[in-house]
Enzyme design. Structure first.
Site, short mmCIF file in Angstrom:
data_model
loop_
_atom_site.label_atom_id
_atom_site.label_comp_id
_atom_site.label_asym_id
_atom_site.label_seq_id
_atom_site.Cartn_x
_atom_site.Cartn_y
_atom_site.Cartn_z
N HIS A 156 -36.97 4.55 -65.29
CA HIS A 156 -36.41 5.74 -65.94
C HIS A 156 -36.89 5.85 -67.38
O HIS A 156 -36.09 6.06 -68.30
CB HIS A 156 -34.87 5.71 -65.89
CG HIS A 156 -34.31 6.10 -64.54
ND1 HIS A 156 -34.35 7.38 -64.06
CD2 HIS A 156 -33.72 5.35 -63.58
CE1 HIS A 156 -33.79 7.42 -62.86
NE2 HIS A 156 -33.41 6.20 -62.53
N TRP B 192 -24.01 12.70 -64.76
CA TRP B 192 -25.47 12.85 -64.81
C TRP B 192 -25.75 14.34 -64.89
O TRP B 192 -25.13 15.14 -64.18
CB TRP B 192 -26.11 12.21 -63.56
CG TRP B 192 -25.78 10.76 -63.49
CD1 TRP B 192 -24.88 10.16 -62.66
CD2 TRP B 192 -26.30 9.72 -64.33
NE1 TRP B 192 -24.82 8.81 -62.93
CE2 TRP B 192 -25.68 8.52 -63.95
CE3 TRP B 192 -27.23 9.70 -65.39
CZ2 TRP B 192 -25.97 7.29 -64.57
CZ3 TRP B 192 -27.51 8.48 -66.00
CH2 TRP B 192 -26.88 7.30 -65.59
N THR B 193 -26.69 14.70 -65.78
CA THR B 193 -26.73 16.12 -66.14
C THR B 193 -27.98 16.85 -65.65
O THR B 193 -28.33 17.87 -66.23
CB THR B 193 -26.62 16.26 -67.67
OG1 THR B 193 -27.70 15.54 -68.27
CG2 THR B 193 -25.30 15.74 -68.18
N ASP C 37 -34.33 8.64 -70.71
CA ASP C 37 -34.63 8.73 -69.28
C ASP C 37 -36.02 9.32 -69.11
O ASP C 37 -36.73 9.54 -70.11
CB ASP C 37 -33.55 9.54 -68.54
CG ASP C 37 -33.28 8.96 -67.15
OD1 ASP C 37 -34.23 8.90 -66.35
OD2 ASP C 37 -32.14 8.55 -66.88
N GLU D 241 -32.83 1.70 -60.27
CA GLU D 241 -33.87 2.51 -59.63
C GLU D 241 -35.27 2.24 -60.21
O GLU D 241 -35.86 3.11 -60.84
CB GLU D 241 -33.51 4.00 -59.74
CG GLU D 241 -32.20 4.32 -59.05
CD GLU D 241 -31.80 5.79 -59.13
OE1 GLU D 241 -31.36 6.33 -58.10
OE2 GLU D 241 -31.91 6.39 -60.21
N ARG E 178 -31.08 14.02 -69.73
CA ARG E 178 -31.51 15.14 -68.87
C ARG E 178 -31.18 16.46 -69.55
O ARG E 178 -31.95 17.40 -69.53
CB ARG E 178 -30.82 15.05 -67.51
CG ARG E 178 -31.58 14.24 -66.47
CD ARG E 178 -31.86 12.80 -66.93
NE ARG E 178 -32.42 11.99 -65.86
CZ ARG E 178 -31.70 11.24 -65.03
NH1 ARG E 178 -30.38 11.14 -65.19
NH2 ARG E 178 -32.30 10.54 -64.09
C1 ACM Z 1 -27.61 5.63 -61.39
O1 ACM Z 1 -26.88 6.54 -60.98
N1 ACM Z 1 -28.89 5.60 -61.09
C2 ACM Z 1 -27.07 4.56 -62.19
#
Ligand code: ACM
Ligand code: ZN
Length: 747
Positions: free
Chosen positions: A259, A453-454, A198, A323, A169
């Protein structure tokens, strides 16, 4: 006998006293070792200190580490004195104490370290670095350095102590990654989980598929600018070697089957629809995933993994698996044919087929496979390691199936969350071992990971997101859970800030840095603003002239009184260093202050702001919709009646709304505002609506003002019509849309 007992009693009292006394001066070790005994006196580290170490590479590392931290060139004086030595010894008889264990004794003329292996010596070196007083770090000194005498015996509680950095990201430079490897080592982490791919970026060079970085590494932002970057294979080799020399295993993550939009934008033939695609710019879960019906998709991924395997000597490859929307697979003839041919029940089993097929490929290459907890859906391939993130449930299921598991639940380890929501105490309270497991099942818990997570964390903010909360997790992963004590940890952290500063770490806050309470003094016609620091040791400073607060700005000591509209900018500082984010607070004097409001629809409890009156309290929402000032409505209209208590002249009513499509927050379709004298008959209804492009990742605040010339009224009805469902183009299409409102200003 009696005399003897008394003597022992006196002796133990004095030993206790000296221990406490020494602890006052002791370095704030993080994670705290399993056993520490502080002793009187100091070892003097000087240029003449001799370093003896059985491994030349480790000796060099230690000497350069001291030089980097303090400027001191140990082992450099020709007049070396055998009276002043640091000795590292590998003692294989200590094997029972476990991998990474060590014993460290600091005494007057000598520091002695013993460990069963080089890794143990390396961890001990970090403890020694931490024992150096913060005052001696970060400055280039020739002076000798005093190290408090002590006796330490240490080993980790968990073998897996990781940080997951999302470099997809937001890209992080090669030097930044190396810096983090050093930081991780310092706090005794041993895994860097590197999230390379991603929807919004592919960041690892794959020679066989150049488009992955020619196309997939770059995205077009809403303002038209191009954002991106990637690591060449040479960069990666350099970083892997750097990590190896610091006993940190790098686990590369190549996401599949979801992703993967950046990959599909580069090679659309691997999708179900054939594309075309653009590298993602909106955050969230995207429906386009790898086609599971195409054999060529698997060949593509296997070829990529071949290059990844060649780059990373570690045992583990992470293949994501989280996801994965099934929408495309449901409509894809090839995916449906696969389901039929393989006798699968549904698309969940197709996901399992996908993950198992890739896992088996990796096993055939001698690798072990890790996936996020969704890989439990439809059954696991034997041996797969499950990383539990949605909760601890994935870990429980995995361990019961006798699969190894890594615990990194959102609740305690997702440090992308704001400190308001996941504070230091919550991070520290984490126990990676689920209680519901039996003793034999507990052995399957390898440890845990911090996740960053960025989406909202470009490189320059990473320090402040991770620190100081990552320190809590460093201790969670290393220190025996029974030895943990938050209050003691918290006071140790206060001392550790000096270490962070000396190392140039731009830390953020432990919790909400500042909280506010405000009141309105009707007699004096003033706002009274109370500001409370969320943690100790920080000063609150503010400006009223719109300028950015700095370490010379007015320091907050007593409540601020304001008798007119005022814009405050408020920051917290530790000494001269700003910590955490800046707050902007705007107070509007307007005619609805302190009025009564009746709301027809209920706001969502998590976005209640200060309750019903929040939209007429004079305090404007900031640029952060989670600031506790914006009020949020989940798929329903805002509808309220303001009662001014008596008739007033009204010329303008102006409600303000927030837009952030990435967070599913949309402007109202229209706003209707009307006036009344009696609360029954409303007149002069104005309808305000705008054509605004909301298909953007930009944030916006927008007023919907209604002009009334000059009207006398006691009641004002405001209805903001929500779009209710996310639009078709949005990743949340058909699901509830948010409406966020703050301050209905009445003039
Ligand atoms: C995640 O936070 N989707 C692994
Ligand atoms: Zn398909």
């Amino acid at each position: 006998m009696r005399i003897f007992l008394t003597m022992i009693f006196c002796l133990s009292i004095s030993a206790y006293m000296s221990k406490i006394h020494a602890e006052g001066k002791a370095a704030p070790l993080i994670p705290y070792p399993q056993k520490v005994e502080w002793l009187e006196g100091n070892f003097l580290l000087t240029k003449g200190t001799i370093i003896e170490c059985p491994a030349g590479n480790l000796k060099d590392y230690f000497i350069s580490g001291i030089k980097m931290l303090t400027g001191l060139d140990v082992n450099s004086n020709s007049q070396n004195s055998s009276e002043n030595k640091i000795i590292y010894i590998i003692d294989s008889s200590m094997k029972n104490a476990g991998k990474e264990s060590y014993e460290l004794t600091v005494s007057l003329g000598m520091i002695k370290v013993t460990a069963p292996d080089e890794e143990g010596l390396f961890r001990a070196m970090q403890t020694l670095f931490q024992l150096i007083p913060a005052a001696d770090k970060g400055k280039k000194t020739d002076n000798s350095i005093s190290i408090q005498c002590c006796k330490i015996a240490d080993s980790p509680a968990f073998t897996w102590r990781g940080l997951n950095l999302d470099c997809a990201r937001h890209f992080m430079s090669k030097d930044f990654i190396k810096r983090y490897i050093d930081i991780l080592a310092y706090y005794k982490f041993n895994v860097l989980h590197w999230h390379f791919t991603d929807d919004q970026g592919w960041r690892i060079e794959i020679k066989k598929y150049p488009n992955l970085t020619k196309v997939g590494a770059w995205r077009k932002e809403a303002d038209g600018s191009i954002y991106g970057g990637y690591y060449t294979q040479e960069d990666i080799k350099e970083i892997v070697a750097y990590a190896q020399s610091r006993f940190i295993t790098i686990v590369p993550e190549i996401e599949m089957p979801g992703h993967c939009l950046a990959s599909l934008a580069s090679y659309p033939e691997n999708s179900c629809t054939g594309g075309p695609f653009e590298v993602g710019t909106m955050w969230g879960v995207i429906k386009d995933v790898y086609c599971a019906g195409n054999d060529s998709t698997f060949t593509f991924l296997e070829n990529i993994l071949d290059e990844v395997i060649a780059l990373f000597p570690g045992k583990y490859i992470h293949i994501g698996g989280d996801e994965v929307p099934k929408d495309r697979w449901k409509e894809c003839p090839k995916c449906q044919a696969r389901i039929k041919a393989e006798g699968l029940k549904d698309e969940k089993e197709l996901q399992s087929y996908f993950v198992k097929r890739i896992s088996n490929y990796l096993y055939s290459k001698g690798k072990e496979v890790i996936g996020w907890d969704e890989i439990l859906q439809g059954g696991l391939a034997p041996g797969t390691i499950v990383q539990s993130w949605q909760s601890m449930q994935g870990a429980v299921e995995a361990a019961k199936l006798r699969h190894y598991t890594i615990c990194s639940p959102t609740t305690n380890t997702y440090l992308n969350a704001n400190p308001e929501d996941l504070d230091l105490r919550i991070a520290y309270s984490f126990n990676p071992v689920p209680n519901e497991l039996t003793d034999s099942e507990k052995k399957f818990v390898l440890g845990g990971e911090v996740n960053l997570w960025t989406e909202n964390a470009p490189q320059k903010t990473v320090d402040s997101k991770l620190f100081p909360r990552i320190l809590a997790l460093s201790e969670v992963f290393w220190t025996n859970p029974k030895e943990k004590n938050y209050d003691e940890f918290h006071s140790r952290i206060q001392k550790a800030y000096d270490d962070l500063t000396a190392m140039g770490i731009q830390y953020g806050t432990e919790s909400k840095a500042i909280s506010f309470s405000t009141s309105y003094d009707e007699v004096k016609n003033e706002f009274v603003i109370n500001v409370t620091p969320g943690q100790s040791g920080i000063d609150i400073r503010y400006t009223e002239n719109g300028s950015q607060p700095d370490s010379a700005s007015t320091i907050y000591t007593t409540p601020i009184h304001a008798d007119k509209t005022v814009n405050l900018r408020i920051s917290s500082f530790r000494g001269n260093l700003p910590v955490g984010k800046e707050y902007s607070l705007s107070f509007d004097f307007h005619k609805a202050l302190n009025a009564k409001i009746t709301l027809l629809n209920k706001y969502a409890e998590q976005y209640r702001a200060s309750g019903d009156n929040s939209v007429i309290d004079g305090i404007r929402g900031t640029d952060n919709f989670r600031d506790g000032l914006w009020q949020g409505y989940d798929g329903v209209d805002f509808e309220g009646v303001i009662d001014l208590g008596k008739e007033k002249e009204i010329s303008k009513v102006s409600p303000k709304f927030y837009m952030d499509a990435n967070s599913w927050i949309f402007l109202p379709a229209s706003v209707e505002i009307s006036l009344s004298k009696d609360g029954v008959n409303y007149y002069d209804k104005k309808v305000i609506a705008y054509e605004i492009n909301q298909k953007t990742s930009e944030l916006m605040q927008k007023e919907f003002p209604a002009e009334f010339g000059s009207q006398s009224a006691r009641y004002i009805k405001v209805k903001a019509v929500s779009i209710k469902k996310c639009p078709d183009w949005h990743i949340g299409a058909g699901q509830n849309a948010w409406l966020f409102i703050d301050e209905v200003e009445v003039e």
